[in-house]
Scaffold this motif. Structure first.
Motif, mmCIF file in Angstrom:
data_model
loop_
_atom_site.group_PDB
_atom_site.id
_atom_site.type_symbol
_atom_site.label_atom_id
_atom_site.label_comp_id
_atom_site.label_asym_id
_atom_site.label_seq_id
_atom_site.Cartn_x
_atom_site.Cartn_y
_atom_site.Cartn_z
ATOM 1 N N SER A 86 1.286 -1.281 0.016
ATOM 2 C CA SER A 86 0.171 0.100 0.199
ATOM 3 C C SER A 86 0.641 1.225 0.041
ATOM 4 N N LEU A 87 2.067 1.826 0.535
ATOM 5 C CA LEU A 87 2.991 2.852 0.302
ATOM 6 C C LEU A 87 3.658 2.420 -0.622
ATOM 7 N N VAL A 88 3.604 1.354 -1.837
ATOM 8 C CA VAL A 88 4.052 1.868 -2.656
ATOM 9 C C VAL A 88 3.124 2.062 -3.831
ATOM 10 N N MET A 89 2.474 1.429 -3.683
ATOM 11 C CA MET A 89 0.706 1.985 -3.943
ATOM 12 C C MET A 89 0.377 3.572 -3.995
ATOM 13 N N GLY A 90 0.212 4.377 -2.595
ATOM 14 C CA GLY A 90 0.539 5.604 -2.595
ATOM 15 C C GLY A 90 1.139 6.368 -3.378
ATOM 16 N N ALA A 91 2.393 6.008 -3.515
ATOM 17 C CA ALA A 91 3.379 6.933 -3.481
ATOM 18 C C ALA A 91 3.263 6.547 -5.565
ATOM 19 N N ALA A 92 2.576 5.738 -5.995
ATOM 20 C CA ALA A 92 2.254 5.351 -7.316
ATOM 21 C C ALA A 92 1.288 6.612 -7.533
ATOM 22 N N VAL A 93 -0.004 6.351 -7.559
ATOM 23 C CA VAL A 93 -1.034 6.662 -7.394
ATOM 24 C C VAL A 93 -0.511 8.520 -7.254
ATOM 25 N N SER A 94 0.302 9.496 -6.240
ATOM 26 C CA SER A 94 0.678 10.220 -6.130
ATOM 27 C C SER A 94 1.659 11.377 -7.400
ATOM 28 N N THR A 95 1.988 10.005 -7.587
ATOM 29 C CA THR A 95 3.501 9.846 -8.746
ATOM 30 C C THR A 95 2.783 10.386 -9.835
ATOM 31 N N MET A 96 1.589 9.873 -10.424
ATOM 32 C CA MET A 96 0.227 9.545 -11.245
ATOM 33 C C MET A 96 -0.612 11.587 -11.654
ATOM 34 N N HIS A 97 -0.581 11.847 -10.059
ATOM 35 C CA HIS A 97 -1.212 13.095 -10.589
ATOM 36 C C HIS A 97 -0.537 14.038 -10.406
ATOM 37 N N TYR A 98 0.384 13.882 -9.770
ATOM 38 C CA TYR A 98 1.397 15.243 -9.645
ATOM 39 C C TYR A 98 2.051 15.234 -11.439
ATOM 40 N N THR A 99 2.637 13.970 -11.673
ATOM 41 C CA THR A 99 2.881 14.134 -13.023
ATOM 42 C C THR A 99 2.127 14.496 -13.703
ATOM 43 N N GLY A 100 0.532 14.465 -13.747
ATOM 44 C CA GLY A 100 -0.377 15.249 -14.780
ATOM 45 C C GLY A 100 -0.680 16.280 -14.268
ATOM 46 N N MET A 101 -0.608 16.924 -13.414
ATOM 47 C CA MET A 101 0.248 18.091 -12.928
ATOM 48 C C MET A 101 0.771 18.861 -13.709
ATOM 49 N N ALA A 102 2.186 18.432 -13.557
ATOM 50 C CA ALA A 102 2.929 18.779 -14.166
ATOM 51 C C ALA A 102 2.836 19.305 -16.080
ATOM 52 N N ALA A 103 2.008 18.976 -17.058
ATOM 53 C CA ALA A 103 1.516 18.787 -17.886
ATOM 54 C C ALA A 103 0.395 20.104 -18.303
ATOM 55 N N VAL A 104 -0.375 21.034 -16.611
ATOM 56 C CA VAL A 104 -1.088 21.695 -16.671
ATOM 57 C C VAL A 104 -0.190 23.260 -16.723
ATOM 58 N N SER A 105 -0.966 24.088 -17.903
ATOM 59 C CA SER A 105 -0.551 25.419 -17.892
ATOM 60 C C SER A 105 -1.297 26.085 -17.707
ATOM 61 N N VAL A 106 -1.900 27.361 -16.995
ATOM 62 C CA VAL A 106 -3.160 28.367 -17.253
ATOM 63 C C VAL A 106 -2.718 29.300 -17.723
#
Length: 280
Positions: free
Chosen positions: A179-199
């Protein structure tokens, strides 16, 4: 003009809290799925799988919006559409349920696991970007296509690993580690997606944050967090989930035949004719 965006408006508080919620949802989903394995087909098996799907879906969704509390756009007031925000929660639970029920009922074969992992990963990514469409920053949001694709790949890999762990790991401490590894993977996915954002905003607004926005997100989080707390209480009070015991009957294993009762005690069995002649 392109506005400056930040993921850490409140420092490390939001990413740490988001990570912990992702871990909580993951560990509850793993324990619930483990509890369902070996159960005969029936309401209890369905119930544990459903609870696992709700736990993982709420954990992923909660992680996303806790992280979004720390998201800010310089010179813009951010708000969210209630309908799309709730819809993203429904999508998260629904797609996770598809994957959990597939592996829960059909096992972890390569085809089943691959199909469930792809569907669940795409659903998690859809939840993330649907939640982003609910955001209104007073400007236009643009994405870097390459980074978006990378975030989707991470989501698929993380979902596949989570589903594999759900049906392959039964020991408590191994589940916690997964679960610790999975939590890190989900968080990585989120912040990777947010790195694609420009406003891009047409006009700068005064203020960087809004108390009403924080209140709105906290209200939205109340329901999923309550669901996770309830699921945690159910898991904690179930000894077979906590202890990882496997004393229930397997669905595909026939029950052992009951011993045939003897009409007499072994020491009192009738003597044969030869025994009688010998004793006499």
């Amino acid at each position: 003009m392109t506005a400056d965006v930040s993921e850490f408006h409140y420092g490390l508080v939001t990413p740490i809290a988001a990570y912990l919620m992702a871990c909580l949802g993951s560990v509850l989903a793993l324990r619930c799925t483990t509890r369902s394995i070996g159960r005969r087909r029936g309401e209890k098996r369905f119930g544990w799988l459903a609870l696992g799907a709700v736990s993982l879906g709420c954990g992923i969704w909660t992680m996303h919006f806790i992280a979004m509390i720390g998201f800010s756009v310089d010179g813009a007031l951010v708000s969210y559409d209630t309908g799309r925000t709730v819809l993203s929660l429904v999508v998260a639970i629904a797609v996770v349920a598809v994957g959990v029920f597939l592996v829960g009922y059909r096992g972890s074969g390569p085809v089943t696991l691959g199909t469930a992992g792809v569907l669940t990963g795409l659903g998690v990514a859809a939840m993330h970007y649907l939640g982003m469409t609910a955001m209104n920053s007073g400007g236009s949001v643009h994405y870097d296509a390459t980074i978006v694709v990378l975030s989707v790949v991470i989501a698929v890999v993380a979902a596949t690993a989570a589903l594999w762990a759900a049906v392959s790991i039964s020991a408590v401490w191994a589940t916690v580690g997964a679960s610790l590894v999975m939590g890190a993977a989900v968080s990585t996915m989120h912040y990777t997606g947010m790195a694609a954002v420009s406003v891009h905003v047409a006009q700068m607004q005064r203020g960087e944050s809004s108390t009403s926005l924080l209140a709105f997100l906290l209200i939205m989080l109340a329901g999923p967090v309550a669901a996770l707390i309830l699921a945690a209480a159910i898991v904690m009070f179930d000894p077979e989930v906590v202890g990882g015991q496997r004393d229930w009957a397997d669905a595909d294993t026939p029950a052992a035949p009951a011993p045939v009762p003897q009409p007499w005690h072994p020491t009192d069995r009738p003597q044969s004719l030869s025994d009688r002649r010998y004793m006499s």
